[in-house]
Design a protein around this motif. Structure first.
Motif, short mmCIF file in Angstrom:
data_model
loop_
_atom_site.label_atom_id
_atom_site.label_comp_id
_atom_site.label_asym_id
_atom_site.label_seq_id
_atom_site.Cartn_x
_atom_site.Cartn_y
_atom_site.Cartn_z
N GLY A 167 53.53 6.17 -24.53
CA GLY A 167 54.52 6.93 -25.27
C GLY A 167 54.89 8.29 -24.73
O GLY A 167 55.74 8.97 -25.31
N LYS A 168 54.29 8.72 -23.64
CA LYS A 168 54.68 10.01 -23.07
C LYS A 168 56.00 9.85 -22.32
O LYS A 168 56.33 8.78 -21.84
N SER A 169 56.71 10.95 -22.20
CA SER A 169 57.97 10.92 -21.43
C SER A 169 57.66 10.88 -19.94
O SER A 169 56.51 11.09 -19.52
N LYS A 170 58.69 10.63 -19.14
CA LYS A 170 58.51 10.63 -17.69
C LYS A 170 57.98 11.97 -17.22
O LYS A 170 57.05 12.04 -16.41
N PHE A 171 58.59 13.02 -17.74
CA PHE A 171 58.19 14.39 -17.36
C PHE A 171 56.72 14.63 -17.71
O PHE A 171 55.95 15.11 -16.88
N GLN A 172 56.34 14.28 -18.93
CA GLN A 172 54.95 14.49 -19.37
C GLN A 172 53.97 13.64 -18.56
O GLN A 172 52.86 14.10 -18.24
N SER A 173 54.36 12.43 -18.23
CA SER A 173 53.49 11.55 -17.45
C SER A 173 53.21 12.12 -16.07
O SER A 173 52.05 12.15 -15.62
N GLU A 184 59.47 16.17 -7.98
CA GLU A 184 60.61 15.34 -7.57
C GLU A 184 60.18 14.18 -6.67
O GLU A 184 60.69 13.07 -6.80
N THR A 185 59.25 14.43 -5.78
CA THR A 185 58.76 13.37 -4.90
C THR A 185 58.07 12.28 -5.70
O THR A 185 58.29 11.08 -5.48
N ILE A 186 57.24 12.69 -6.66
CA ILE A 186 56.55 11.72 -7.51
C ILE A 186 57.55 10.95 -8.35
O ILE A 186 57.47 9.72 -8.48
N LYS A 187 58.52 11.66 -8.91
CA LYS A 187 59.53 11.02 -9.76
C LYS A 187 60.33 9.98 -8.97
O LYS A 187 60.55 8.86 -9.45
N LYS A 188 60.74 10.33 -7.76
CA LYS A 188 61.50 9.39 -6.93
C LYS A 188 60.67 8.15 -6.60
O LYS A 188 61.17 7.03 -6.63
N ASP A 189 59.39 8.35 -6.27
CA ASP A 189 58.53 7.21 -5.96
C ASP A 189 58.34 6.32 -7.18
O ASP A 189 58.36 5.10 -7.06
N CYS A 190 58.17 6.92 -8.34
CA CYS A 190 58.01 6.14 -9.58
C CYS A 190 59.28 5.34 -9.89
O CYS A 190 59.21 4.18 -10.28
N GLN A 191 60.43 5.96 -9.68
CA GLN A 191 61.69 5.24 -9.93
C GLN A 191 61.89 4.12 -8.92
O GLN A 191 62.34 3.04 -9.27
N ARG A 192 61.54 4.38 -7.68
CA ARG A 192 61.68 3.38 -6.63
C ARG A 192 60.80 2.16 -6.89
O ARG A 192 61.15 1.04 -6.54
N ASN A 193 59.66 2.39 -7.53
CA ASN A 193 58.70 1.31 -7.78
C ASN A 193 58.67 0.85 -9.24
O ASN A 193 57.72 0.21 -9.67
N ASN A 194 59.71 1.17 -10.00
CA ASN A 194 59.89 0.73 -11.39
C ASN A 194 58.69 1.05 -12.29
O ASN A 194 58.32 0.25 -13.14
N VAL A 195 58.10 2.21 -12.10
CA VAL A 195 56.98 2.61 -12.95
C VAL A 195 57.46 2.87 -14.37
O VAL A 195 56.77 2.54 -15.33
#
Length: 181
Positions: free
Chosen positions: A111-117, A135-146
């Motif tokens: 239930g945490k947001s992307k930012f909080q995670s 930003e690097t972590i966020k891009k990697d998570c989006q690229r790998n459908n986290v």
């Protein structure tokens, strides 16, 4: 007292933090038998033909010094080829990313947001903004459908099954899987 020899491993800043957290300071890989076998293989195959690709010091800006025994030094050598350095970096980078993705996935599923995670991951494991940026972590998570909605729905369904099973066990609710018609 046993004599140890140091081996220098140029690496990315996030890889350095990951290695130091998991293998201590000073870095000793001895407890991880599989990794130590790989390192021995990489030390043994230190061949000048594997140095055709130079190490990019702007990417591998940090260094980790790890220690090997006198036996390993005499048997396998004490330096790594450029290819071995890149192989070890790739291994530790993939382990750090697997940790990051699974942590962020679990936090997001609860239930945490992307930012909080992502911030929770950075705070928990000591990856400051200059070591591994948001930003690097966020891009990697989006690229790998986290942060995919399917993952959240799957977790919600599993939680629902657990709750229904527990409530039916205490006879607070009828379990739909146990009803007969």
């Amino acid at each position: 007292m046993a004599i140890t020899f140091s081996v220098e491993l140029p690496c990315k800043p996030n890889v350095k933090v990951f290695i130091e957290q998991n293998y201590g300071q000073p870095v000793r890989f001895n407890k991880d038998k599989t990794l130590m076998a790989l390192i021995r293989t990489l030390l043994e195959r230190n061949d000048s033909r594997l140095n055709w690709r130079p190490i990019n010091r702007s990417i591998f800006s940090d260094k980790v010094t790890f220690y090997i025994s006198e036996y390993d030094f005499r048997q396998y050598g004490g330096s790594l080829s450029h290819q071995a350095i890149m192989d070890l970096n790739r291994l530790f980078d993939s382990r750090a990313k697997a940790l990051m993705r699974s942590w962020c996935y679990a936090q997001y599923a609860f239930g945490k947001s992307k930012f909080q995670s992502i911030r929770a991951f950075q705070d928990k494991f000591g990856f400051t903004e200059d070591v591994w940026s948001f930003e690097t972590i966020k891009k990697d998570c989006q690229r790998n459908n986290v942060f995919a909605n399917e993952a959240k729905k799957l977790m919600e369904n599993e939680f629902h099954k657990i709750i229904v099973a527990q409530l039916s066990r205490f006879r607070d609710i009828n379990n739909p899987s146990h009803t007969t018609q």
